[in-house]
Design a protein around this motif. Structure first.
Motif, PDB file in Angstrom:
ATOM      1  N   LEU A 152      -6.500  -3.979  -9.325  1.00 30.78           N
ATOM      2  CA  LEU A 152      -7.590  -3.389  -8.539  1.00 30.78           C
ATOM      3  C   LEU A 152      -7.113  -2.141  -7.821  1.00 30.78           C
ATOM      4  O   LEU A 152      -5.930  -1.996  -7.504  1.00 30.78           O
ATOM      5  CB  LEU A 152      -8.093  -4.405  -7.510  1.00 30.78           C
ATOM      6  N   ASP A 153      -8.049  -1.279  -7.496  1.00 27.79           N
ATOM      7  CA  ASP A 153      -7.784  -0.123  -6.647  1.00 27.79           C
ATOM      8  C   ASP A 153      -8.423  -0.421  -5.297  1.00 27.79           C
ATOM      9  O   ASP A 153      -9.647  -0.435  -5.171  1.00 27.79           O
ATOM     10  CB  ASP A 153      -8.375   1.149  -7.261  1.00 27.79           C
ATOM     11  N   LEU A 154      -7.608  -0.673  -4.303  1.00 26.80           N
ATOM     12  CA  LEU A 154      -8.107  -1.008  -2.962  1.00 26.80           C
ATOM     13  C   LEU A 154      -8.110   0.206  -2.038  1.00 26.80           C
ATOM     14  O   LEU A 154      -8.306   0.056  -0.827  1.00 26.80           O
ATOM     15  CB  LEU A 154      -7.265  -2.139  -2.359  1.00 26.80           C
ATOM     16  N   SER A 155      -7.915   1.383  -2.589  1.00 25.19           N
ATOM     17  CA  SER A 155      -7.961   2.611  -1.783  1.00 25.19           C
ATOM     18  C   SER A 155      -9.296   2.694  -1.066  1.00 25.19           C
ATOM     19  O   SER A 155     -10.340   2.422  -1.657  1.00 25.19           O
ATOM     20  CB  SER A 155      -7.778   3.837  -2.685  1.00 25.19           C
ATOM     21  N   GLY A 156      -9.274   3.051   0.190  1.00 22.93           N
ATOM     22  CA  GLY A 156     -10.500   3.151   0.988  1.00 22.93           C
ATOM     23  C   GLY A 156     -10.877   1.859   1.687  1.00 22.93           C
ATOM     24  O   GLY A 156     -11.752   1.860   2.547  1.00 22.93           O
ATOM     25  N   TYR A 189      -6.782   1.951   4.028  1.00 29.64           N
ATOM     26  CA  TYR A 189      -5.812   2.332   3.006  1.00 29.64           C
ATOM     27  C   TYR A 189      -6.254   3.632   2.359  1.00 29.64           C
ATOM     28  O   TYR A 189      -7.382   3.743   1.885  1.00 29.64           O
ATOM     29  CB  TYR A 189      -5.705   1.247   1.938  1.00 29.64           C
ATOM     30  N   ASP A 190      -5.365   4.607   2.307  1.00 26.33           N
ATOM     31  CA  ASP A 190      -5.664   5.870   1.639  1.00 26.33           C
ATOM     32  C   ASP A 190      -5.386   5.745   0.145  1.00 26.33           C
ATOM     33  O   ASP A 190      -6.156   6.249  -0.676  1.00 26.33           O
ATOM     34  CB  ASP A 190      -4.818   7.002   2.225  1.00 26.33           C
ATOM     35  N   SER A 191      -4.291   5.084  -0.206  1.00 28.76           N
ATOM     36  CA  SER A 191      -3.914   4.902  -1.610  1.00 28.76           C
ATOM     37  C   SER A 191      -3.340   3.496  -1.766  1.00 28.76           C
ATOM     38  O   SER A 191      -2.325   3.166  -1.156  1.00 28.76           O
ATOM     39  CB  SER A 191      -2.868   5.942  -2.014  1.00 28.76           C
ATOM     40  N   TYR A 192      -4.018   2.682  -2.562  1.00 30.19           N
ATOM     41  CA  TYR A 192      -3.583   1.293  -2.749  1.00 30.19           C
ATOM     42  C   TYR A 192      -4.044   0.868  -4.142  1.00 30.19           C
ATOM     43  O   TYR A 192      -4.971   0.106  -4.311  1.00 30.19           O
ATOM     44  CB  TYR A 192      -4.210   0.430  -1.664  1.00 30.19           C
ATOM     45  N   ARG A 193      -3.351   1.405  -5.158  1.00 31.45           N
ATOM     46  CA  ARG A 193      -3.750   1.203  -6.547  1.00 31.45           C
ATOM     47  C   ARG A 193      -2.880   0.153  -7.231  1.00 31.45           C
ATOM     48  O   ARG A 193      -1.807  -0.180  -6.769  1.00 31.45           O
ATOM     49  CB  ARG A 193      -3.642   2.521  -7.303  1.00 31.45           C
ATOM     50  N   ASN A 194      -3.372  -0.336  -8.351  1.00 32.07           N
ATOM     51  CA  ASN A 194      -2.638  -1.294  -9.187  1.00 32.07           C
ATOM     52  C   ASN A 194      -2.248  -2.561  -8.432  1.00 32.07           C
ATOM     53  O   ASN A 194      -1.151  -3.083  -8.575  1.00 32.07           O
ATOM     54  CB  ASN A 194      -1.401  -0.634  -9.815  1.00 32.07           C
ATOM     55  N   THR A 195      -3.179  -3.046  -7.636  1.00 31.18           N
ATOM     56  CA  THR A 195      -2.974  -4.278  -6.889  1.00 31.18           C
ATOM     57  C   THR A 195      -3.397  -5.452  -7.755  1.00 31.18           C
ATOM     58  O   THR A 195      -4.523  -5.472  -8.250  1.00 31.18           O
ATOM     59  CB  THR A 195      -3.821  -4.262  -5.599  1.00 31.18           C
ATOM     60  N   PRO A 196      -2.507  -6.431  -7.949  1.00 26.38           N
ATOM     61  CA  PRO A 196      -2.906  -7.591  -8.760  1.00 26.38           C
ATOM     62  C   PRO A 196      -4.124  -8.287  -8.151  1.00 26.38           C
ATOM     63  O   PRO A 196      -4.210  -8.471  -6.934  1.00 26.38           O
ATOM     64  CB  PRO A 196      -1.685  -8.500  -8.711  1.00 26.38           C
ATOM     65  N   ALA A 197      -5.058  -8.639  -8.987  1.00 24.39           N
ATOM     66  CA  ALA A 197      -6.257  -9.355  -8.534  1.00 24.39           C
ATOM     67  C   ALA A 197      -5.855 -10.724  -7.993  1.00 24.39           C
ATOM     68  O   ALA A 197      -4.803 -11.260  -8.356  1.00 24.39           O
ATOM     69  CB  ALA A 197      -7.234  -9.507  -9.687  1.00 24.39           C
ATOM     70  N   ALA A 221       0.843  -1.179   0.000  1.00 21.45           N
ATOM     71  CA  ALA A 221       0.000   0.000   0.000  1.00 21.45           C
ATOM     72  C   ALA A 221       0.884   1.237   0.000  1.00 21.45           C
ATOM     73  O   ALA A 221       1.865   1.300   0.737  1.00 21.45           O
ATOM     74  CB  ALA A 221      -0.917  -0.013   1.208  1.00 21.45           C
ATOM     75  N   ALA A 222       0.523   2.204  -0.805  1.00 22.26           N
ATOM     76  CA  ALA A 222       1.302   3.435  -0.854  1.00 22.26           C
ATOM     77  C   ALA A 222       1.061   4.293   0.379  1.00 22.26           C
ATOM     78  O   ALA A 222       1.991   4.865   0.939  1.00 22.26           O
ATOM     79  CB  ALA A 222       0.960   4.217  -2.110  1.00 22.26           C
ATOM     80  N   GLU A 223      -0.196   4.345   0.825  1.00 23.92           N
ATOM     81  CA  GLU A 223      -0.532   5.145   2.002  1.00 23.92           C
ATOM     82  C   GLU A 223      -1.670   4.495   2.770  1.00 23.92           C
ATOM     83  O   GLU A 223      -2.599   3.958   2.177  1.00 23.92           O
ATOM     84  CB  GLU A 223      -0.974   6.555   1.591  1.00 23.92           C
ATOM     85  N   ALA A 224      -1.573   4.572   4.087  1.00 22.85           N
ATOM     86  CA  ALA A 224      -2.630   4.059   4.962  1.00 22.85           C
ATOM     87  C   ALA A 224      -2.637   4.895   6.230  1.00 22.85           C
ATOM     88  O   ALA A 224      -1.657   5.581   6.549  1.00 22.85           O
ATOM     89  CB  ALA A 224      -2.389   2.591   5.286  1.00 22.85           C
TER      90      ALA A 224
END
Length: 167
Positions: free
Chosen positions: A50-54, A34-42, A1-4
């Motif tokens: 996937l974008d798991l932000s939030g 997670y505040d920013s969690y983009r481009n996560t492999p499914a 995660a980039a930010e949490a």
């Protein structure tokens, strides 16, 4: 995660309101996501990113409360007999970053009971216990694998006796 982020408060209280009565309470109230969690492999068997932000951070219930009460019955030369009850409440939480219905552990309450005896000298002890009196089934691990969600669970109702001696 980039930010949490994670924020909350935890309170613990221990009290002996009268001789031999021991009370304890701990409570945690938290928000963790997670505040920013983009481009996560499914997960396996799916494709894309996937974008798991939030999403909520795994294993982080919004609330968790544990209460304990015990009383020491002093039996003179026969030692001390101590019944104890512990109750745990946990709010719902997820077990993976994906926050799906499959990896969500709903809120639950568990109760453990103990009856302990300790000799006057402290040399000998015995304890009878029942853990998870209500036989609550709760997940303690979950991961997405090649065959879907792999889960493991906490112990069901368990009871037993322990005996001890100190030399």
């Amino acid at each position: 995660a980039a930010e949490a982020h994670s924020q909350g408060v935890e309170v613990e209280l221990v009290a002996v309101p009268v001789d031999n009565l021991n009370l304890g309470l701990s409570a945690t109230f938290m928000e963790a996501e997670y505040d920013s969690y983009r481009n996560t492999p499914a997960p396996a068997r799916y494709s894309g990113f996937l974008d798991l932000s939030g999403n909520e951070i795994p294993y982080a219930p919004k609330s968790k409360v544990t209460a304990t009460a015990s009383y020491d019955f002093v039996l003179g030369g026969l030692g001390t007999l101590t019944p104890q009850v512990t109750a745990l409440y946990s709010g719902a939480y997820y077990l993976t970053d994906f926050n799906t219905v499959l990896d969500r552990q709903d809120s639950f309450t568990k109760v453990d009971l103990r009856l302990g005896w300790r000799s006057t000298s402290g040399t000998y002890s015995a304890e009878a216990f029942v853990n998870n009196v209500g036989d609550e089934i709760t997940m303690n691990r979950a991961t997405f694998g090649s065959r879907g969600l792999n889960q493991s669970f906490d112990a069901p109702r368990m009871w037993g006796v322990r005996v001890g001696a100190r030399f």
